[in-house]
Design a protein around this motif. Structure first.
Motif, PDB file in Angstrom:
ATOM      1  N   PRO A  18       0.842  -1.201   0.000  1.00  0.00           N
ATOM      2  CA  PRO A  18       0.000   0.000   0.000  1.00  0.00           C
ATOM      3  C   PRO A  18       0.877   1.250   0.000  1.00  0.00           C
ATOM      4  N   LEU A  19       0.530   2.223  -0.817  1.00  0.00           N
ATOM      5  CA  LEU A  19       1.352   3.423  -0.947  1.00  0.00           C
ATOM      6  C   LEU A  19       0.854   4.526  -0.015  1.00  0.00           C
ATOM      7  N   HIS A  20       1.767   5.057   0.776  1.00  0.00           N
ATOM      8  CA  HIS A  20       1.472   6.181   1.670  1.00  0.00           C
ATOM      9  C   HIS A  20       2.561   7.230   1.464  1.00  0.00           C
ATOM     10  N   PRO A  21       2.266   8.361   0.833  1.00  0.00           N
ATOM     11  CA  PRO A  21       0.949   8.749   0.317  1.00  0.00           C
ATOM     12  C   PRO A  21       0.635   8.035  -0.997  1.00  0.00           C
ATOM     13  N   ALA A  22      -0.639   8.073  -1.345  1.00  0.00           N
ATOM     14  CA  ALA A  22      -1.042   7.525  -2.642  1.00  0.00           C
ATOM     15  C   ALA A  22      -0.463   8.363  -3.769  1.00  0.00           C
ATOM     16  N   TYR A  23      -0.486   9.678  -3.582  1.00  0.00           N
ATOM     17  CA  TYR A  23       0.084  10.632  -4.535  1.00  0.00           C
ATOM     18  C   TYR A  23       0.697  11.785  -3.745  1.00  0.00           C
ATOM     19  N   ARG A  24       1.608  12.496  -4.380  1.00  0.00           N
ATOM     20  CA  ARG A  24       2.006  13.828  -3.928  1.00  0.00           C
ATOM     21  C   ARG A  24       1.660  14.785  -5.057  1.00  0.00           C
ATOM     22  N   ALA A  25       0.972  15.849  -4.738  1.00  0.00           N
ATOM     23  CA  ALA A  25       0.591  16.844  -5.740  1.00  0.00           C
ATOM     24  C   ALA A  25       1.449  18.090  -5.566  1.00  0.00           C
ATOM     25  N   LEU A  26       2.117  18.501  -6.645  1.00  0.00           N
ATOM     26  CA  LEU A  26       2.936  19.707  -6.660  1.00  0.00           C
ATOM     27  C   LEU A  26       2.271  20.733  -7.572  1.00  0.00           C
ATOM     28  N   PHE A  27       2.186  21.968  -7.106  1.00  0.00           N
ATOM     29  CA  PHE A  27       1.471  23.008  -7.841  1.00  0.00           C
ATOM     30  C   PHE A  27       2.420  24.106  -8.305  1.00  0.00           C
ATOM     31  N   ALA A  28       1.959  24.861  -9.291  1.00  0.00           N
ATOM     32  CA  ALA A  28       2.799  25.885  -9.918  1.00  0.00           C
ATOM     33  C   ALA A  28       3.198  26.990  -8.948  1.00  0.00           C
ATOM     34  N   ASP A  29       2.404  27.190  -7.869  1.00  0.00           N
ATOM     35  CA  ASP A  29       2.732  28.233  -6.899  1.00  0.00           C
ATOM     36  C   ASP A  29       3.760  27.775  -5.867  1.00  0.00           C
ATOM     37  N   GLY A  30       4.282  26.543  -6.033  1.00  0.00           N
ATOM     38  CA  GLY A  30       5.293  26.030  -5.116  1.00  0.00           C
ATOM     39  C   GLY A  30       4.743  25.225  -3.960  1.00  0.00           C
ATOM     40  N   SER A  31       3.429  25.184  -3.815  1.00  0.00           N
ATOM     41  CA  SER A  31       2.818  24.432  -2.721  1.00  0.00           C
ATOM     42  C   SER A  31       2.724  22.952  -3.086  1.00  0.00           C
ATOM     43  N   SER A  32       2.511  22.131  -2.069  1.00  0.00           N
ATOM     44  CA  SER A  32       2.356  20.699  -2.304  1.00  0.00           C
ATOM     45  C   SER A  32       1.421  20.111  -1.259  1.00  0.00           C
ATOM     46  N   ASP A  64      -8.271  10.230   8.499  1.00  0.00           N
ATOM     47  CA  ASP A  64      -7.718  11.150   9.491  1.00  0.00           C
ATOM     48  C   ASP A  64      -6.433  11.794   8.983  1.00  0.00           C
ATOM     49  N   ALA A  65      -5.585  10.996   8.332  1.00  0.00           N
ATOM     50  CA  ALA A  65      -4.334  11.545   7.815  1.00  0.00           C
ATOM     51  C   ALA A  65      -4.610  12.586   6.739  1.00  0.00           C
ATOM     52  N   MET A  66      -5.593  12.320   5.877  1.00  0.00           N
ATOM     53  CA  MET A  66      -5.878  13.272   4.811  1.00  0.00           C
ATOM     54  C   MET A  66      -6.539  14.526   5.358  1.00  0.00           C
ATOM     55  N   GLU A  67      -7.409  14.376   6.344  1.00  0.00           N
ATOM     56  CA  GLU A  67      -8.029  15.564   6.942  1.00  0.00           C
ATOM     57  C   GLU A  67      -6.964  16.470   7.552  1.00  0.00           C
ATOM     58  N   ALA A  68      -5.993  15.877   8.247  1.00  0.00           N
ATOM     59  CA  ALA A  68      -4.919  16.670   8.837  1.00  0.00           C
ATOM     60  C   ALA A  68      -4.080  17.348   7.762  1.00  0.00           C
ATOM     61  N   GLU A  69      -3.808  16.645   6.668  1.00  0.00           N
ATOM     62  CA  GLU A  69      -3.020  17.218   5.583  1.00  0.00           C
ATOM     63  C   GLU A  69      -3.762  18.362   4.899  1.00  0.00           C
ATOM     64  N   VAL A  70      -5.076  18.197   4.691  1.00  0.00           N
ATOM     65  CA  VAL A  70      -5.859  19.276   4.076  1.00  0.00           C
ATOM     66  C   VAL A  70      -5.898  20.492   4.991  1.00  0.00           C
ATOM     67  N   GLU A  71      -6.018  20.250   6.293  1.00  0.00           N
ATOM     68  CA  GLU A  71      -6.033  21.383   7.234  1.00  0.00           C
ATOM     69  C   GLU A  71      -4.694  22.124   7.193  1.00  0.00           C
ATOM     70  N   ARG A  72      -3.587  21.382   7.146  1.00  0.00           N
ATOM     71  CA  ARG A  72      -2.270  22.027   7.029  1.00  0.00           C
ATOM     72  C   ARG A  72      -2.166  22.835   5.750  1.00  0.00           C
ATOM     73  N   PHE A  73      -2.699  22.272   4.673  1.00  0.00           N
ATOM     74  CA  PHE A  73      -2.539  22.851   3.338  1.00  0.00           C
ATOM     75  C   PHE A  73      -3.465  24.034   3.104  1.00  0.00           C
ATOM     76  N   ALA A  74      -4.730  23.915   3.556  1.00  0.00           N
ATOM     77  CA  ALA A  74      -5.725  24.924   3.169  1.00  0.00           C
ATOM     78  C   ALA A  74      -6.649  25.372   4.299  1.00  0.00           C
ATOM     79  N   GLY A  75      -6.445  24.885   5.514  1.00  0.00           N
ATOM     80  CA  GLY A  75      -7.232  25.368   6.630  1.00  0.00           C
ATOM     81  C   GLY A  75      -8.368  24.444   7.037  1.00  0.00           C
ATOM     82  N   GLY A  76      -8.980  24.770   8.197  1.00  0.00           N
ATOM     83  CA  GLY A  76     -10.001  23.922   8.802  1.00  0.00           C
ATOM     84  C   GLY A  76     -11.270  23.797   7.980  1.00  0.00           C
ATOM     85  N   ALA A  77     -11.686  24.877   7.320  1.00  0.00           N
ATOM     86  CA  ALA A  77     -12.932  24.811   6.539  1.00  0.00           C
ATOM     87  C   ALA A  77     -12.782  23.810   5.384  1.00  0.00           C
TER      88      ALA A  77
END
Length: 515
Positions: A90-104, A112-125
């Protein structure tokens, strides 16, 4: 009751030892049929082939494996198990996404792991929106899988079930991008859950929301890698089929099909080496090849529209880059314009979005010691709307160089100089392999080419021939191609699921592989 092949079906010849043909063979064997598999190549796999050169073991086809339980259904049909044949990681992460603005952002299949990653990346909402999106994807999958994906259609009327109303209530007939946008406002995250529609041949803004089921497979059910490479899966399926009694004949190109006196039935499959009598046949080549063997092409109100193609660079290198995960999505700044280029204007991507797979991140034995293998997939127009096969002769080396320069600009410093072994695959190569419009992704999943409207796996005028593969039901992708083999077998045996007495195997879960 769905239609099945009438008359005697004791001996079935399967043409093609790709994933669909091997799945069909295993399901047929499990139902007590005698099976002969005829394959033009020297190895099993079809599109999921293998190339060995310079000490590198290169998967020439798909690199992403989801829903391994569907493969295990085929093994279980003969009392075998995927887990006993293949070491799935099993792959962890399944993917890494890199964006043109330098974010990933790392894409995890654990909630739970993805919810935490989304919160780090884009906030609680956005993290709360991800939870809602995940719940919707799970509902969508349950509403579609058995009634709309894992099923044979004889008529559009087969759609009229209570599940159709459930799918409509879930918004499955809206637009994919808009539906995901109900849950996620961050445009970068929306790409992560909609890029999959590209391989179905429809831009997210025009794709049915029902196609988000592909995102479910990638981002919820889990992504896996077979140790030894993706080719380990068809190799294991072929071994299981042989052990169950299948007669596997490699290096045999089918030249024609013999018919009965009235022409309604196939009586033998003919190669340059032999004539193989049969009671039924499963044809897995791309649709134009299958129809040519049958001597008839079904009439359709509209010409088949094909999905975009891809240029693939297999690069063996003397170094790698830590920012690359096993699968890395490198998005350009443009997004909607990219889809216009690929599906409408026929231009090569001016700001490419790429999939970079580094299989040696999980299995270093695929390259010589201290070396690495990188697979760069660049979607491109098919030969119907973009450059034709002849044009790619001159275009290919220039486009390879531009891809290497672009990846270096995005942080893979020294990539071009590190390449010591390379193989480039273009639409011209796909076309030479028999793939219509120079695309390995076959017919696009437009509404008019999905479900009961997709080219059927039964062909009028031939009682005992069944089609399998990505051009027919249910469609493109490893999980659906495996299902196409199962559905083809069911047309012959009347059994829509594995034979009784199946042994438990693996089950796909976000946490890993369980028995």
């Amino acid at each position: 009751m769905t239609r099945t092949v009438p008359g005697r079906t004791d001996h079935v010849v399967v043409v093609g030892a790709g994933l669909s043909g091997l799945a069909a063979a295993l399901h047929l064997l499990g139902a007590g049929r005698r099976v002969t598999v005829v394959e033009r190549d020297a190895l099993p796999g079809g599109r999921a082939g293998c190339l060995v050169r310079g000490g590198y073991r290169i998967d020439t086809g798909p690199t992403v494996l989801t829903m391994p339980d569907l493969a295990d259904e085929a093994f279980a049909a003969v009392g075998d198990s995927l887990r006993d044949r293949v070491d799935l990681v099993p792959l962890h992460p399944a993917y890494r996404a890199l964006f043109a603005d330098g974010s990933s952002v790392d894409v995890h299949t654990d909630a739970d792991a993805m919810e935490a990653e989304v919160e780090r990346f884009a906030g609680g909402a956005e993290a709360a929106g991800y939870r809602r999106l995940r719940h919707w994807l799970e509902q969508l999958y349950r509403a579609q899988m058995r009634r709309f994906i894992d099923t044979n259609f004889d008529s559009p009327l087969n759609l009229l079930t209570p599940d159709l109303a459930r799918l409509a209530a879930l918004g499955g007939f809206g637009r994919l991008d808009a539906r995901i946008g109900r849950h996620l406002r961050d445009e970068r995250l929306r790409r992560v859950f909609s890029f999959q529609s590209l391989y179905a041949g429809v831009p997210p803004a025009r794709a049915l929301a029902a196609y988000a089921v592909i995102a479910y497979m990638d981002t919820v059910a889990g992504v896996y890698f077979p140790r030894g490479g993706m080719h380990a899966l068809p190799r294991a399926m072929a071994d299981a089929a042989a052990d169950a009694g299948a007669d596997l004949r490699f290096g045999r190109d089918v030249t024609r099909l013999e018919r009965s006196g009235d022409g309604d039935r196939i009586t033998a499959v003919v190669t340059a080496h032999e004539r193989i009598p049969c009671d039924a046949v499963v044809l897995t080549p791309d649709l134009p090849v299958a129809y040519r063997l049958l001597g008839r092409t079904p009439r359709r109100p509209l010409r088949i529209r094909h999905a975009p193609s891809a240029v693939v660079l297999h690069a063996g290198t003397d170094r790698t880059w830590p920012r690359l995960a096993h699968h890395t999505l490198s998005f350009g700044a443009r997004w909607h314009g990219t889809f216009d280029e690929l599906t409408r204007t026929g231009r090569l991507m001016s700001d490419p979005s790429l999939l970079v797979t580094r299989p040696t991140a999980t299995d270093p034995t695929l390259a010589p010691p201290g070396h690495h293998l990188h697979y760069v997939l660049a979607p491109c127009p098919n030969t119907d709307v973009g450059p034709d096969a002849a044009a790619w002769g001159e275009l290919a080396p220039r486009y390879r160089d531009s891809l290497l320069r672009e990846l270096e600009r995005r942080g893979l410093d020294g990539l071009a100089a590190s390449v010591e072994d390379q193989t480039l695959v273009t639409p011209a190569d796909w076309q030479a392999q028999g793939h219509a419009a120079g695309t390995p992704f076959s017919a696009a999943h437009t509404f008019a080419q999905t479900g009961p409207f997709r080219p059927r796996n039964l062909v009028r005028g031939t009682e005992n021939a069944v089609l399998a593969g990505c051009g027919t039901t249910p469609g493109v992708g490893v999980p659906t191609v495996l299902l196409s083999g199962k559905l083809a077998a069911a047309r012959i045996t009347g059994h829509p699921s594995p034979a009784p007495g199946r042994r438990p195997g693996v089950r796909a879960t976000p946490e890993g592989t369980h028995s």
